[in-house]
Enzyme design. Structure first.
Site, PDB file in Angstrom:
ATOM      1  N   VAL A 279       0.843  -1.204   0.000  1.00 24.50           N
ATOM      2  CA  VAL A 279       0.000   0.000   0.000  1.00 24.50           C
ATOM      3  C   VAL A 279       0.875   1.249   0.000  1.00 24.50           C
ATOM      4  O   VAL A 279       0.582   2.236  -0.676  1.00 24.50           O
ATOM      5  CB  VAL A 279      -0.966   0.007   1.213  1.00 24.50           C
ATOM      6  CG1 VAL A 279      -1.715   1.331   1.303  1.00 24.50           C
ATOM      7  CG2 VAL A 279      -1.942  -1.149   1.094  1.00 24.50           C
ATOM      8  N   ALA A 280       1.972   1.199   0.766  1.00 27.22           N
ATOM      9  CA  ALA A 280       2.880   2.349   0.809  1.00 27.22           C
ATOM     10  C   ALA A 280       3.576   2.565  -0.530  1.00 27.22           C
ATOM     11  O   ALA A 280       3.858   3.692  -0.923  1.00 27.22           O
ATOM     12  CB  ALA A 280       3.923   2.136   1.905  1.00 27.22           C
ATOM     13  N   ILE A 282       2.531   1.509  -3.709  1.00 28.96           N
ATOM     14  CA  ILE A 282       1.690   1.777  -4.893  1.00 28.96           C
ATOM     15  C   ILE A 282       1.201   3.221  -4.882  1.00 28.96           C
ATOM     16  O   ILE A 282       0.562   3.654  -3.924  1.00 28.96           O
ATOM     17  CB  ILE A 282       0.468   0.827  -4.933  1.00 28.96           C
ATOM     18  CG1 ILE A 282       0.927  -0.621  -5.114  1.00 28.96           C
ATOM     19  CG2 ILE A 282      -0.477   1.202  -6.055  1.00 28.96           C
ATOM     20  CD1 ILE A 282      -0.179  -1.634  -4.935  1.00 28.96           C
ATOM     21  N   GLU A 284      -1.391   5.099  -5.513  1.00 26.65           N
ATOM     22  CA  GLU A 284      -2.814   4.981  -5.885  1.00 26.65           C
ATOM     23  C   GLU A 284      -3.340   6.226  -6.593  1.00 26.65           C
ATOM     24  O   GLU A 284      -4.226   6.152  -7.441  1.00 26.65           O
ATOM     25  CB  GLU A 284      -3.684   4.729  -4.638  1.00 26.65           C
ATOM     26  CG  GLU A 284      -3.439   3.408  -3.942  1.00 26.65           C
ATOM     27  CD  GLU A 284      -2.494   3.553  -2.779  1.00 26.65           C
ATOM     28  OE1 GLU A 284      -2.634   2.797  -1.823  1.00 26.65           O
ATOM     29  OE2 GLU A 284      -1.609   4.439  -2.834  1.00 26.65           O
ATOM     30  N   ASP A 326      -3.089  20.221 -43.629  1.00 24.57           N
ATOM     31  CA  ASP A 326      -3.832  20.637 -44.810  1.00 24.57           C
ATOM     32  C   ASP A 326      -3.367  22.039 -45.185  1.00 24.57           C
ATOM     33  O   ASP A 326      -2.834  22.769 -44.343  1.00 24.57           O
ATOM     34  CB  ASP A 326      -5.334  20.626 -44.478  1.00 24.57           C
ATOM     35  CG  ASP A 326      -6.192  20.872 -45.702  1.00 24.57           C
ATOM     36  OD1 ASP A 326      -5.744  20.538 -46.809  1.00 24.57           O
ATOM     37  OD2 ASP A 326      -7.301  21.401 -45.545  1.00 24.57           O
ATOM     38  N   ASP A 611     -10.167  19.149 -42.243  1.00 29.05           N
ATOM     39  CA  ASP A 611     -11.506  19.697 -41.987  1.00 29.05           C
ATOM     40  C   ASP A 611     -12.609  18.945 -42.709  1.00 29.05           C
ATOM     41  O   ASP A 611     -13.767  19.025 -42.328  1.00 29.05           O
ATOM     42  CB  ASP A 611     -11.561  21.186 -42.372  1.00 29.05           C
ATOM     43  CG  ASP A 611     -11.147  21.434 -43.824  1.00 29.05           C
ATOM     44  OD1 ASP A 611     -10.890  20.451 -44.548  1.00 29.05           O
ATOM     45  OD2 ASP A 611     -11.082  22.608 -44.227  1.00 29.05           O
ATOM     46  N   ASP A 615     -10.764  13.768 -44.645  1.00 26.56           N
ATOM     47  CA  ASP A 615      -9.672  13.750 -43.666  1.00 26.56           C
ATOM     48  C   ASP A 615      -9.955  12.811 -42.490  1.00 26.56           C
ATOM     49  O   ASP A 615      -9.038  12.485 -41.728  1.00 26.56           O
ATOM     50  CB  ASP A 615      -9.431  15.163 -43.117  1.00 26.56           C
ATOM     51  CG  ASP A 615      -8.985  16.133 -44.199  1.00 26.56           C
ATOM     52  OD1 ASP A 615      -8.093  15.755 -44.979  1.00 26.56           O
ATOM     53  OD2 ASP A 615      -9.534  17.245 -44.271  1.00 26.56           O
ATOM     54  N   ASN A 705      -0.829   9.043   1.632  1.00 26.74           N
ATOM     55  CA  ASN A 705      -1.356   8.905   0.268  1.00 26.74           C
ATOM     56  C   ASN A 705      -2.325  10.020  -0.097  1.00 26.74           C
ATOM     57  O   ASN A 705      -2.341  10.512  -1.225  1.00 26.74           O
ATOM     58  CB  ASN A 705      -2.055   7.553   0.097  1.00 26.74           C
ATOM     59  CG  ASN A 705      -1.067   6.411  -0.047  1.00 26.74           C
ATOM     60  OD1 ASN A 705       0.071   6.625  -0.440  1.00 26.74           O
ATOM     61  ND2 ASN A 705      -1.494   5.204   0.292  1.00 26.74           N
ATOM     62  N   ASP A 709       1.005  13.080  -0.594  1.00 26.63           N
ATOM     63  CA  ASP A 709       1.257  12.601  -1.965  1.00 26.63           C
ATOM     64  C   ASP A 709       0.467  13.423  -2.978  1.00 26.63           C
ATOM     65  O   ASP A 709       1.027  14.065  -3.859  1.00 26.63           O
ATOM     66  CB  ASP A 709       0.845  11.133  -2.106  1.00 26.63           C
ATOM     67  CG  ASP A 709       2.002  10.197  -1.819  1.00 26.63           C
ATOM     68  OD1 ASP A 709       3.042  10.689  -1.361  1.00 26.63           O
ATOM     69  OD2 ASP A 709       1.856   8.991  -2.043  1.00 26.63           O
TER      70      ASP A 709
END
Length: 868
Positions: A279-280, A282, A284, A326, A611, A615, A705, A709
């Site tokens: 957990v520390a 990763i 998240e 173009d 456009d 295309d 976290n 973080d």
């Protein structure tokens, strides 16, 4: 067998077994069984639910889901909920973007008229356009959308706008004559009409030669279905990063789990400790932080006329190494402007004419009189070439309506594509005067005299040669040339095409769609930044190369080729020549997609502008599809990643510069997250190897976290734009995010944070109180990571880039700092977050240790990075 455009109308009717009375009901039924219905058919589409669940296949998402399960097992329900919200929100965003992209084909279908007029059983009837069959006689008139591809049988001043297919805004004058050439692009098939185009003038009768998916627009629909959107470089980097991260975390967790078991710790306790470490480790918040940073970036870019439709495309811009643009409206102004005139046997610039000179003024007046266009309240009504003549008059204070009122029109012979001329009869100075304008190759044969400052004289072979030479020079410079001649006519004289003879030559008017003023500077910026600009256009080679030379895209004519030359090349041969080609003229949708693929196969990140409907496939295939907001069709916009609200090439260059800065910011934010997490891992490893108590409680990790973080990482992602970014070449997309240099930096910066935290932990343990030790380690880790946010802003020292230049990092630091101290000093929170009460000396030690990694980092950057 020759193609339809090469055959006469009679031959086409014989081949398709059709008479002038049209098809019978029996013929229609039989052909419907053979050819099917006139409709665009979509390929098999993935259901919305399948798309949604497919978002969870990404490895980084899988890691986040594992983190959610781990957090739940640790009893941290709040952390689990946060992770799940992030993952589900990302999945919803991805699904919405996919569904929007699927709309391209639906917008193609809207380009055809719901009904059409056809001749059947010798009667003109109105039918649903989907019931048109090959061989039907289709009747077209001004304002009609063309509902099927066909060969013209009759044309009465028929003009058709084919911009949705060719990208060129000028309407095409149609004719019925066969075209002998084999290699003819859509724009040059003057005797054919195509689905999705519309009639701007005149009327005509067409025999239908293709319907549904066999039409040119059907081929585009098929290309749209088969064109694959590529993952952006950042998505690829994050995928690889996720794989390496997963492997690294698994190995560390297994090692910790094994060491704990060897040291005699309980299996369940050892497992939960290893899980805590996961957990520390990763990050998240990474996915949501990237999304937030990109979202803020899109808001900034929207203010600079670039609307981002797909978030991850922002970062891809920073990796672009080729821009396929173009011409019309993107590099040019998308309006015809007179550049030069040839009058009184001399070439004069459009802004150097003298209205005091009778001949020069006469040329301007007659150009305005033999003209049906006008400009009012900044609105232009009429043909672009005629608008250019009206604007020339305005330059010299000659208003078209006043001039036409002063010299009223008596008669008109409209422009005809076969004749290539237009004539009017105006009452000028008590005399009826025929004014004729049109193509020089036709008009010169009808001229017998020439107007000079010495008077009107018979035209000589020398005069003719000089006129032709000037016309040739104009044409070689990409200018569209109109010749103007006149003669006096008798009153009550019958006015028809026979009157267009024995004319007096007045002059030539040369015009073009000029480059935007900022295009040259933008192209120069691209080249300096290591980006190759390429022009891909449906226009003629001469016009395209002239514009490309002016703005710096092309230096040598050998760098330009036409569409038919691409058809003769294999994909491998095309890949070999693309680095040497800067201009592609008269191209088809298939050519565009092949050019984009060829660059991609050579390892380039390609941006493609466009456009028109034509295309769409290339925009979808490109790494960054850029649609025009003003002139762009819905098909082009839906297939694109970015829309320019000002249709301006220079806006793409600004967007690329922003994209480069954003990638750097995201990379710095990831560096911040990983180095902070590495610091925590080193502390846990140290405690495990030495058999010390667990340094962090699960609730500590959740706090880190969510606050220390996420907020600084977002702030780093919002670092102001670095102007130096366009001085370097595009980054190599094959270089992984977690490369040796980056990993080394993560480890070293993490080690500095880890050492400070370990010292604090050991000093806490020396008091004999495990809770105090854990609190000192937790506080030092939090505070050092908050301060580390300033380190991670740039590879340069913050004393070089400006301590206060990013207000968000200060805001993130203050919020984190205050939140941490609330946890430390509020009794109601101290129990929840499992922290001990610290004295002044301990806080002083923590502050000193927390700032040490920052000072070491800044010392290194000032000494070794500033001058690099």
């Amino acid at each position: 067998m020759s193609e339809y455009h090469q055959q006469s109308s009679t031959e086409v009717m014989d081949m398709l077994d059709v008479t002038k009375e049209g098809l019978s009901d029996y013929d229609v039924q039989k052909r419907q069984e053979e050819y099917g219905y006139n409709e665009l058919v979509a390929g098999k589409r993935t259901s919305t639910f399948a798309v949604f669940f497919g978002q969870f296949k990404d490895l980084l998402v899988i890691i986040l889901m594992i983190a959610a399960v781990i957090s739940y097992l640790l009893g941290e329900v709040g952390s689990t909920i946060v992770i799940l919200i992030v993952v589900i929100l990302n999945a919803i965003l991805g699904t919405v973007q996919h569904v929007k992209a699927e709309k391209s084909l639906d917008n193609l279908k809207e380009l055809t008229s719901p009904v059409a007029k056809v001749m059947r059983d010798n009667q003109i009837i109105e039918i649903d356009s989907e019931d048109i069959v090959v061989g039907d006689l289709l009747y077209l008139e001004t304002g009609d959308y063309v509902s099927a591809d066909g060969r013209l049988l009759e044309s009465y001043n028929l003009h058709i706008n084919e911009s949705s297919l060719t990208g060129e805004s000028l309407a095409v004058a149609k004719s019925t004559a066969p075209i002998e050439d084999d290699q003819v692009t859509i724009g040059d098939k003057k005797n054919m009409v195509f689905t999705g185009s519309f009639v701007t003038n005149g009327r005509g009768i067409v025999i239908v030669t293709a319907i549904g998916m066999e039409t040119e627009i059907g081929k585009i629909a098929n290309l749209l279905d088969t064109a694959k959107e590529k993952k952006t470089p950042l998505q690829v980097s994050l995928d690889h990063f996720g794989e390496k991260l997963a492997l690294g975390i698994t190995m560390i967790c297994v090692a910790i789990f094994t060491i704990d078991l060897i040291r005699g710790r309980e299996i369940v306790e050892s497992f939960m400790f290893a899980v805590s470490l996961a957990v520390a480790a990763i990050p998240e918040a990474l996915s949501s932080i990237v999304t937030i940073v990109l979202a803020f970036g899109t808001q900034k870019m929207a203010k600079e006329n670039a609307i981002i439709r797909k978030l991850y495309a922002v970062e891809s811009l920073g990796s672009v190494s080729v821009i396929c643009s173009d011409k019309t409206g993107t590099l040019t102004q998308n309006k015809m402007i007179v550049q030069q005139v040839y009058v009184d046997q001399k070439v004069i610039s459009h802004n150097q004419l003298q209205t005091e000179n009778a001949i020069e003024k006469d040329l301007i007046l007659k150009a305005i009189l033999c003209n049906n266009s006008l400009e009012r309240d900044q609105k232009e009504i009429g043909d672009p070439t005629e608008i250019a003549l009206v604007k020339l008059g305005k330059q010299y204070n000659l208003d078209e309506l006043i001039v036409r009122d002063q010299f009223p029109r008596i008669a008109e012979i409209p422009f005809d594509s076969d004749r290539k001329l237009m004539s009017t009869v105006n009452h000028i100075n008590q005399q009826n005067v025929l004014i004729t304008k049109g193509a020089l190759d036709v008009l010169l044969a009808k001229i017998v005299k020439i107007k000079t400052s010495q008077g009107i004289i018979d035209i000589t072979p020398e005069h003719r040669k000089k006129i032709e030479d000037v016309n040739r020079v104009f044409s070689m410079n990409g200018l569209r040339v109109l010749a103007i001649a006149y003669k006096e006519t008798r009153k009550n004289q019958k006015i028809d095409v026979s009157v267009e003879s024995d004319l007096t030559f007045l002059g030539l008017v040369a015009m073009m769609d000029p480059p935007r003023e900022e295009s040259k500077e933008a192209v120069e910026s691209c080249i300096k930044a290591g980006i190759k600009p390429v022009m891909i256009t449906g226009d003629h080679k001469i016009t395209a190369t002239a514009i490309a030379k002016q703005i710096g895209i092309l230096e040598d004519p050998s760098e330009a080729i036409e569409g038919y030359e691409i058809e003769e090349l294999t994909d491998q041969q095309l890949q070999e020549i693309v680095p040497d080609i800067s201009v592609y003229a008269r191209v088809t949708p298939e050519h565009k997609i092949r050019i984009v693929k060829a660059w991609q196969e050579k390892g380039n990140v390609v941006a493609m502008t466009g456009d028109g409907v034509n295309d769409g496939p290339a925009l979808k295939q490109a790494d960054i599809g850029v649609a025009m907001g003003i002139t762009g069709t819905e098909v082009a916009k839906d297939a694109s990643s970015m829309i320019l609200t000002d249709d301006n090439f220079s806006t793409i260059v600004k967007a690329i510069s922003n994209g480069r800065s954003m990638y750097t910011n995201i990379k710095n934010a990831i560096l911040f997250l990983l180095s902070g997490n590495a610091g925590a891992i080193f502390v846990v490893l140290y405690a495990t190897v030495l058999g010390l108590p667990v340094p962090f409680a699960p609730v500590h990790l959740l706090f880190i976290n969510l606050l220390t973080d996420s907020l600084p990482a977002i702030a780093i992602g919002l670092e102001p734009h670095n102007k130096k970014t366009m001085k370097y070449k595009p980054r190599n997309i094959n270089t992984p995010l977690l490369n040796k240099k980056f990993t080394t930096q993560v480890v070293l910066e993490g080690l500095l944070i880890g050492i400070s935290t370990i010292i604090a932990f050991e000093m806490g343990l020396s008091t004999g109180d495990t809770l105090t030790a854990s609190t000192m380690a937790f506080t030092t880790l939090c505070l050092s990571r908050l301060i580390h946010g300033f380190n991670s802003r740039s590879k340069e020292s913050i004393f070089t880039i400006g301590i206060f230049s990013n207000k968000y990092t200060w805001l993130a630091f203050l919020i984190g700092f205050l939140s941490l101290h609330l946890v430390l000093f509020m009794p109601s929170l101290s129990g929840v977050f499992e922290v001990a009460k610290l004295n002044g000396v301990q806080l002083g030690i923590i502050y000193s240790l927390s700032i040490m990694p920052f000072l070491v980092n800044q010392w290194y950057k000032l000494l070794f990075v500033r001058n690099k």
